[in-house]
Scaffold this active site. Structure first.
Site, mmCIF file in Angstrom:
data_model
loop_
_atom_site.group_PDB
_atom_site.id
_atom_site.type_symbol
_atom_site.label_atom_id
_atom_site.label_comp_id
_atom_site.label_asym_id
_atom_site.label_seq_id
_atom_site.Cartn_x
_atom_site.Cartn_y
_atom_site.Cartn_z
ATOM 1 N N ASN A 9 -11.558 -22.801 15.365
ATOM 2 C CA ASN A 9 -10.873 -22.626 16.519
ATOM 3 C C ASN A 9 -12.278 -22.193 17.439
ATOM 4 O O ASN A 9 -12.435 -20.876 17.204
ATOM 5 C CB ASN A 9 -9.879 -21.654 16.361
ATOM 6 C CG ASN A 9 -9.025 -21.238 17.770
ATOM 7 O OD1 ASN A 9 -9.588 -21.908 18.858
ATOM 8 N ND2 ASN A 9 -8.502 -20.261 17.938
ATOM 9 N N LYS A 11 -11.914 -21.600 20.755
ATOM 10 C CA LYS A 11 -11.560 -20.611 21.661
ATOM 11 C C LYS A 11 -11.915 -21.040 22.927
ATOM 12 O O LYS A 11 -12.366 -22.217 23.141
ATOM 13 C CB LYS A 11 -11.547 -19.201 21.475
ATOM 14 C CG LYS A 11 -11.158 -18.830 19.898
ATOM 15 C CD LYS A 11 -10.726 -17.345 19.839
ATOM 16 C CE LYS A 11 -10.434 -17.092 18.268
ATOM 17 N NZ LYS A 11 -10.041 -15.559 18.168
ATOM 18 N N HIS A 95 -0.993 -19.909 18.354
ATOM 19 C CA HIS A 95 -2.071 -18.993 17.955
ATOM 20 C C HIS A 95 -1.580 -17.330 18.661
ATOM 21 O O HIS A 95 -1.081 -17.393 19.731
ATOM 22 C CB HIS A 95 -3.285 -19.385 18.683
ATOM 23 C CG HIS A 95 -4.444 -18.539 18.066
ATOM 24 N ND1 HIS A 95 -4.860 -17.389 18.761
ATOM 25 C CD2 HIS A 95 -5.209 -18.864 17.163
ATOM 26 C CE1 HIS A 95 -6.004 -16.784 18.149
ATOM 27 N NE2 HIS A 95 -6.244 -17.523 16.976
ATOM 28 N N GLU A 97 -3.144 -15.316 20.281
ATOM 29 C CA GLU A 97 -3.588 -15.348 21.413
ATOM 30 C C GLU A 97 -2.660 -15.855 22.593
ATOM 31 O O GLU A 97 -2.325 -15.391 23.644
ATOM 32 C CB GLU A 97 -5.139 -15.627 21.638
ATOM 33 C CG GLU A 97 -6.061 -14.802 20.912
ATOM 34 C CD GLU A 97 -7.171 -15.355 20.532
ATOM 35 O OE1 GLU A 97 -7.744 -16.475 21.174
ATOM 36 O OE2 GLU A 97 -7.755 -14.589 19.716
ATOM 37 N N GLU A 167 -1.961 -15.885 10.283
ATOM 38 C CA GLU A 167 -3.090 -15.087 10.776
ATOM 39 C C GLU A 167 -2.653 -13.871 11.127
ATOM 40 O O GLU A 167 -2.004 -13.693 12.196
ATOM 41 C CB GLU A 167 -3.418 -15.977 12.041
ATOM 42 C CG GLU A 167 -4.089 -17.394 11.645
ATOM 43 C CD GLU A 167 -5.050 -17.708 12.756
ATOM 44 O OE1 GLU A 167 -6.304 -17.901 12.623
ATOM 45 O OE2 GLU A 167 -4.542 -17.744 13.987
ATOM 46 N N GLY A 173 -10.392 -11.540 14.631
ATOM 47 C CA GLY A 173 -11.814 -11.129 15.768
ATOM 48 C C GLY A 173 -11.880 -9.677 15.572
ATOM 49 O O GLY A 173 -12.634 -9.138 16.267
ATOM 50 N N SER A 212 -10.806 -13.231 10.662
ATOM 51 C CA SER A 212 -11.831 -12.965 10.187
ATOM 52 C C SER A 212 -12.577 -13.286 8.903
ATOM 53 O O SER A 212 -13.217 -12.357 8.103
ATOM 54 C CB SER A 212 -12.037 -11.078 9.956
ATOM 55 O OG SER A 212 -11.921 -10.751 11.319
HETATM 56 C C1 PEP Z 1 -8.563 -17.197 15.124
HETATM 57 O O1 PEP Z 1 -8.808 -16.987 16.187
HETATM 58 O O2 PEP Z 1 -7.697 -18.022 14.666
HETATM 59 C C2 PEP Z 1 -9.521 -16.514 14.043
HETATM 60 C C3 PEP Z 1 -9.075 -16.322 12.884
HETATM 61 O O3 PEP Z 1 -10.490 -15.703 14.464
HETATM 62 P P1 PEP Z 1 -11.633 -14.806 13.700
HETATM 63 O O4 PEP Z 1 -12.057 -15.984 12.587
HETATM 64 O O5 PEP Z 1 -12.506 -14.637 14.604
HETATM 65 O O6 PEP Z 1 -10.827 -13.738 13.386
#
Ligand code: PEP
Length: 256
Positions: A9, A11, A95, A97, A167, A173, A212
């Site tokens: 992803n 972003k 997601h 966000e 998630e 992040g 992460s």
């Molecule tokens: C994400 O945005 O779906 C995500 C898992 O980000 P990160 O791997 O940076 O934690």
């Protein structure tokens, strides 16, 4: 057997030139990783470019979001049929966000899920709890509510053509990954919840972990029985990091 998948992803990141070089590097390294399905989700405007760059590759294309509407007076929106038209096979839905920053609620996300499937896209439904919800012991009820909103409208059979991404919001992040045991517990809960409605669907549906994931923790996460790969944010922007995670997916498939 569920084939592991690693999805990137991106972003709100990238430019034509950075994306060309990222895809070039990912494609060279991915050619030997035949056991893992790989997907990338660039920003909307770069989807046609990436579709073109991926033409001779088995890497698939996904969008980061989709409208619940198919056409009409919805300024700024992008319909599932349009995503399909430019080469997408998948779209992320819900997601964290989108949920937290843009206020997307379960009901609208369920309609997005249905719109995606109607256009022939496979939705990747993202679910997960905040830190406060985890600390209040609400992880399972939060995840169940997010899933049930879609199950109610789309039905359990719709998950034959869908992916779930667990998630935990506190891990996205932040550099703070769920332990393999923490992640497995929620993945198992999700699969059991679907099993209560349909065992075959539950056995078939891929559940990805996101939050992460890095080259050095991917293998132990992907070794868990209900974790079928990962949704990767930050580490998907560096070809070598992303490829190392894809390799962990490839190896986890070979080990089973
Ligand atoms: C994400 O945005 O779906 C995500 C898992 O980000 P990160 O791997 O940076 O934690």
């Amino acid at each position: 057997m569920r084939q592991p998948m690693v999805a990137g992803n991106w972003k709100l990141n990238g430019s034509q030139s950075s994306i060309k070089s990222l895809i070039d590097d990912i494609c060279s390294g991915a050619s030997e990783l035949s056991e893992v399905a790989i997907m990338v989700c660039p920003p909307y405007v770069y989807l046609p470019l990436v579709a073109d760059l991926l033409q001779d590759s088995s890497i698939t294309l996904g969008a980061q979001n989709v409208s619940e509407h198919s056409s009409g007076a919805f300024t700024g929106e992008v319909a599932a049929g349009m995503l399909k038209d430019v080469g997408c096979a998948y779209t992320l839905i819900g997601h964290s966000e989108r949920r937290a920053i843009y206020g997307e609620q379960d009901a609208v996300l369920a309609h997005k899920f249905v719109a995606a499937q109607k256009a022939g896209l496979t939705p990747v439904l993202c679910v997960g709890e905040t830190l406060a919800e985890r600390e209040a012991g609400q992880t399972e009820s939060v995840v169940q509510t997010q899933l049930d909103a879609v199950l109610k409208i789309a039905g359990v059979q719709s998950f034959n053509q869908a992916i779930i991404a667990y998630e935990p919001v506190w891990a996205i992040g932040t550099g703070q990954t769920a332990t393999p045991e923490q992640a497995q517990a929620v993945h198992q809960f999700i699969r059991e919840h679907i099993t209560q409605l349909d065992t075959a669907v539950a056995q078939k549906v891929r559940i990805l972990y996101g939050g992460s994931v890095k080259a050095d923790n991917a293998a132990e996460l992907f070794a868990m029985p209900d974790i079928d790969g990962g949704l990767i944010g930050g580490a998907s922007l560096k070809a070598q990091d992303f490829l190392a995670i894809c390799r962990a997916g490839h190896e986890s498939a070979r080990a089973t």
